[in-house]
Design an enzyme around this catalytic site. Sequence first.
Site, PDB file in Angstrom:
ATOM      1  N   HIS A 127       0.815  -1.220   0.000  1.00 41.52           N
ATOM      2  CA  HIS A 127       0.000   0.000   0.000  1.00 41.52           C
ATOM      3  C   HIS A 127       0.845   1.264   0.000  1.00 41.52           C
ATOM      4  CE1 HIS A 127      -3.262  -2.701   2.014  1.00 41.52           C
ATOM      5  NE2 HIS A 127      -3.224  -2.852   0.709  1.00 41.52           N
ATOM      6  N   CYS A 165       1.732  24.639 -12.230  1.00 41.49           N
ATOM      7  CA  CYS A 165       0.541  24.110 -12.912  1.00 41.49           C
ATOM      8  C   CYS A 165      -0.631  23.875 -11.960  1.00 41.49           C
ATOM      9  CB  CYS A 165       0.885  22.804 -13.646  1.00 41.49           C
ATOM     10  SG  CYS A 165       1.593  21.554 -12.575  1.00 41.49           S
TER      11      CYS A 165
HETATM   12  C1  BV8 Z   1      -8.177  -2.345  -5.197  1.00 37.40           C
HETATM   13  C2  BV8 Z   1      -3.031   2.841   2.657  1.00 37.40           C
HETATM   14  C3  BV8 Z   1      -8.782  -2.506  -7.483  1.00 37.40           C
HETATM   15  C4  BV8 Z   1      -3.734   4.103   2.991  1.00 37.40           C
HETATM   16  C5  BV8 Z   1      -4.727   1.081   2.741  1.00 37.40           C
HETATM   17  C6  BV8 Z   1     -11.849  -7.742  -3.370  1.00 37.40           C
HETATM   18  C7  BV8 Z   1     -10.789  -7.700  -4.278  1.00 37.40           C
HETATM   19  C8  BV8 Z   1     -10.189  -6.482  -4.575  1.00 37.40           C
HETATM   20  C9  BV8 Z   1     -10.628  -5.296  -3.962  1.00 37.40           C
HETATM   21  C10 BV8 Z   1     -11.668  -5.352  -3.074  1.00 37.40           C
HETATM   22  C11 BV8 Z   1     -12.275  -6.569  -2.778  1.00 37.40           C
HETATM   23  N1  BV8 Z   1     -13.260  -6.307  -1.892  1.00 37.40           N
HETATM   24  C12 BV8 Z   1     -13.271  -4.977  -1.600  1.00 37.40           C
HETATM   25  C13 BV8 Z   1     -12.332  -4.378  -2.325  1.00 37.40           C
HETATM   26  C14 BV8 Z   1     -12.091  -2.942  -2.308  1.00 37.40           C
HETATM   27  C15 BV8 Z   1     -11.079  -2.507  -1.240  1.00 37.40           C
HETATM   28  C16 BV8 Z   1     -11.242  -3.230   0.064  1.00 37.40           C
HETATM   29  O1  BV8 Z   1     -10.549  -4.198   0.344  1.00 37.40           O
HETATM   30  N2  BV8 Z   1     -12.175  -2.747   0.886  1.00 37.40           N
HETATM   31  C17 BV8 Z   1     -12.394  -3.327   2.188  1.00 37.40           C
HETATM   32  C18 BV8 Z   1     -12.543  -2.226   3.245  1.00 37.40           C
HETATM   33  C19 BV8 Z   1     -13.660  -4.167   2.104  1.00 37.40           C
HETATM   34  N3  BV8 Z   1      -9.728  -2.686  -1.728  1.00 37.40           N
HETATM   35  C20 BV8 Z   1      -9.164  -1.672  -2.429  1.00 37.40           C
HETATM   36  O2  BV8 Z   1      -9.737  -0.648  -2.712  1.00 37.40           O
HETATM   37  C21 BV8 Z   1      -7.733  -1.884  -2.892  1.00 37.40           C
HETATM   38  N4  BV8 Z   1      -7.639  -1.545  -4.274  1.00 37.40           N
HETATM   39  O3  BV8 Z   1      -8.665  -3.405  -4.955  1.00 37.40           O
HETATM   40  O4  BV8 Z   1      -8.138  -1.773  -6.437  1.00 37.40           O
HETATM   41  C22 BV8 Z   1      -8.478  -1.785  -8.711  1.00 37.40           C
HETATM   42  C23 BV8 Z   1      -7.800  -2.480  -9.721  1.00 37.40           C
HETATM   43  C24 BV8 Z   1      -7.560  -1.814 -10.914  1.00 37.40           C
HETATM   44  C25 BV8 Z   1      -7.938  -0.463 -11.079  1.00 37.40           C
HETATM   45  C26 BV8 Z   1      -8.588   0.212 -10.058  1.00 37.40           C
HETATM   46  C27 BV8 Z   1      -8.858  -0.449  -8.860  1.00 37.40           C
HETATM   47  C28 BV8 Z   1      -6.785  -0.928  -2.182  1.00 37.40           C
HETATM   48  C29 BV8 Z   1      -6.736  -1.228  -0.709  1.00 37.40           C
HETATM   49  C30 BV8 Z   1      -5.615  -0.406  -0.055  1.00 37.40           C
HETATM   50  C31 BV8 Z   1      -6.217   0.677   0.812  1.00 37.40           C
HETATM   51  N5  BV8 Z   1      -5.132   1.389   1.533  1.00 37.40           N
HETATM   52  N6  BV8 Z   1      -3.704   1.722   3.319  1.00 37.40           N
HETATM   53  C32 BV8 Z   1      -3.521   4.505   4.428  1.00 37.40           C
HETATM   54  O5  BV8 Z   1      -2.885   3.770   5.220  1.00 37.40           O
HETATM   55  O6  BV8 Z   1      -4.017   5.607   4.764  1.00 37.40           O
HETATM   56  S1  BV8 Z   1      -5.471  -0.196   3.540  1.00 37.40           S
HETATM   57  C33 BV8 Z   1      -5.343  -0.091   5.211  1.00 37.40           C
HETATM   58  O7  BV8 Z   1      -5.973  -1.289   5.679  1.00 37.40           O
HETATM   59  C34 BV8 Z   1      -3.971  -0.110   5.830  1.00 37.40           C
HETATM   60  O8  BV8 Z   1      -2.913  -0.308   4.909  1.00 37.40           O
HETATM   61  C35 BV8 Z   1      -4.067  -1.323   6.772  1.00 37.40           C
HETATM   62  O9  BV8 Z   1      -2.839  -1.898   7.020  1.00 37.40           O
HETATM   63  C36 BV8 Z   1      -4.934  -2.180   5.945  1.00 37.40           C
HETATM   64  C37 BV8 Z   1      -5.517  -3.424   6.493  1.00 37.40           C
HETATM   65  O10 BV8 Z   1      -5.900  -3.219   7.803  1.00 37.40           O
HETATM   66  P1  BV8 Z   1      -5.084  -4.032   8.921  1.00 37.40           P
HETATM   67  O11 BV8 Z   1      -3.637  -3.842   8.674  1.00 37.40           O
HETATM   68  O12 BV8 Z   1      -5.564  -5.408   8.978  1.00 37.40           O
HETATM   69  O13 BV8 Z   1      -5.416  -3.214  10.199  1.00 37.40           O
HETATM   70  P2  BV8 Z   1      -6.709  -3.362  11.133  1.00 37.40           P
HETATM   71  O14 BV8 Z   1      -6.710  -2.169  12.023  1.00 37.40           O
HETATM   72  O15 BV8 Z   1      -7.915  -3.667  10.300  1.00 37.40           O
HETATM   73  O16 BV8 Z   1      -6.423  -4.685  11.987  1.00 37.40           O
HETATM   74  C38 BV8 Z   1      -5.343  -4.704  12.919  1.00 37.40           C
HETATM   75  C39 BV8 Z   1      -5.255  -6.118  13.427  1.00 37.40           C
HETATM   76  O17 BV8 Z   1      -4.153  -6.194  14.323  1.00 37.40           O
HETATM   77  C40 BV8 Z   1      -6.482  -6.584  14.212  1.00 37.40           C
HETATM   78  O18 BV8 Z   1      -6.841  -7.874  13.792  1.00 37.40           O
HETATM   79  C41 BV8 Z   1      -5.975  -6.644  15.680  1.00 37.40           C
HETATM   80  O19 BV8 Z   1      -6.593  -7.678  16.406  1.00 37.40           O
HETATM   81  C42 BV8 Z   1      -4.515  -6.932  15.464  1.00 37.40           C
HETATM   82  N7  BV8 Z   1      -3.615  -6.487  16.535  1.00 37.40           N
HETATM   83  C43 BV8 Z   1      -3.771  -5.447  17.372  1.00 37.40           C
HETATM   84  N8  BV8 Z   1      -2.680  -5.352  18.179  1.00 37.40           N
HETATM   85  C44 BV8 Z   1      -1.827  -6.362  17.810  1.00 37.40           C
HETATM   86  C45 BV8 Z   1      -2.422  -7.089  16.765  1.00 37.40           C
HETATM   87  N9  BV8 Z   1      -1.836  -8.145  16.189  1.00 37.40           N
HETATM   88  C46 BV8 Z   1      -0.621  -8.515  16.650  1.00 37.40           C
HETATM   89  N10 BV8 Z   1       0.022  -7.865  17.652  1.00 37.40           N
HETATM   90  C47 BV8 Z   1      -0.555  -6.792  18.244  1.00 37.40           C
HETATM   91  N11 BV8 Z   1       0.084  -6.153  19.254  1.00 37.40           N
END
Ligand code: BV8
Length: 256
Positions: A127, A165
């Site tokens: 990402h 621009c």
């Molecule tokens: C795309 C950068 C297509 C920005 C981020 C199926 C297939 C393809 C796409 C999709 C699909 N279904 C839906 C989609 C669309 C979408 C998507 O996935 N939506 C989700 C919400 C349903 N995906 C996209 O849009 C992607 N692009 O598919 O494009 C395309 C192709 C061609 C042309 C045009 C388009 C792009 C996705 C990237 C988005 N950008 N980040 C920024 O950071 O500001 S994503 C963002 O979420 C972060 O990078 C983050 O890392 C990531 C995932 O979240 P997690 O890392 O899992 O973090 P979270 O808080 O959720 O969980 C933390 C976990 O840690 C928890 O489980 C917790 O219990 C645990 N934890 C807590 N403490 C600890 C711990 N574990 C261990 N130790 C600890 N101490």
Amino acid sequence: MSATIPGLSELSEVRVRLQACRHIVALTGAGVSAESGVPTFRDAQTGLWSRFEPEELATEAAFRSDPARVWDWYAWRRTLLATVRPNAGHEALAQFARRHPGRLSVVTQNVDGLHQAAGSDDVLALHGTLAGDRWLDACPLVQSGVAGCDPQEATAGHPPRCTTCGNLVRPDVVWFGEPLPEGVLARAGAAARDCDAMLVVGTSGAVYPAAGLAEIADAAGALVVVVNPAASELDRVAGVRLRGTSAAILPPLLDF
Ligand code: BV8
């Protein structure tokens, strides 16, 4: 059916299985940085940002409709990142790769640069990274065949803007709805298909195509080990679940 492995003795069982692996992938998410003090992506946003969901801010549409709000959210995150350091989980992965050259691939969803700061080389940053900036639109000068404007020379502002621009500067991360860097995703997919084990560390498994890499590894017959203190959407493809934090589990797990 996955087994939740609660104790250290079971953790050593997984370590023995990893010792037989030729290629291990670590697929990490925001949880791997939690013990460095970086709020996870879906933790309740704090302060000014508590009224927004990250998904509402991390999109091009959000930036175009309110550039200052989205720019300031990233500026706040950058300020926070300037005060944090890699934790024992990041360091365990970097030290393992130094002991076993070519045996570990680190694939991260994180944009915080902490794996790189811990010394992991060749991190597949799905990402992008918060450290970089780029133009929001293609620079019109490039289209007329001359060198484009440099985002580093934009006029300071919220966000910075090109005085030549009018282009806006945006963070060089992948927003929702944007494609992942093609080469990085292809290399991550190849690693998922090739690995004997995938450590899925600190991710809710909510975001695709990143989360799909665990499904690819599972389908290719790899041992999928989920390291997370809580349940995640990828537990369903886990051969083993290690319930705990990454900074506590990764150092003993990779101590070979
Ligand atoms: C795309 C950068 C297509 C920005 C981020 C199926 C297939 C393809 C796409 C999709 C699909 N279904 C839906 C989609 C669309 C979408 C998507 O996935 N939506 C989700 C919400 C349903 N995906 C996209 O849009 C992607 N692009 O598919 O494009 C395309 C192709 C061609 C042309 C045009 C388009 C792009 C996705 C990237 C988005 N950008 N980040 C920024 O950071 O500001 S994503 C963002 O979420 C972060 O990078 C983050 O890392 C990531 C995932 O979240 P997690 O890392 O899992 O973090 P979270 O808080 O959720 O969980 C933390 C976990 O840690 C928890 O489980 C917790 O219990 C645990 N934890 C807590 N403490 C600890 C711990 N574990 C261990 N130790 C600890 N101490």
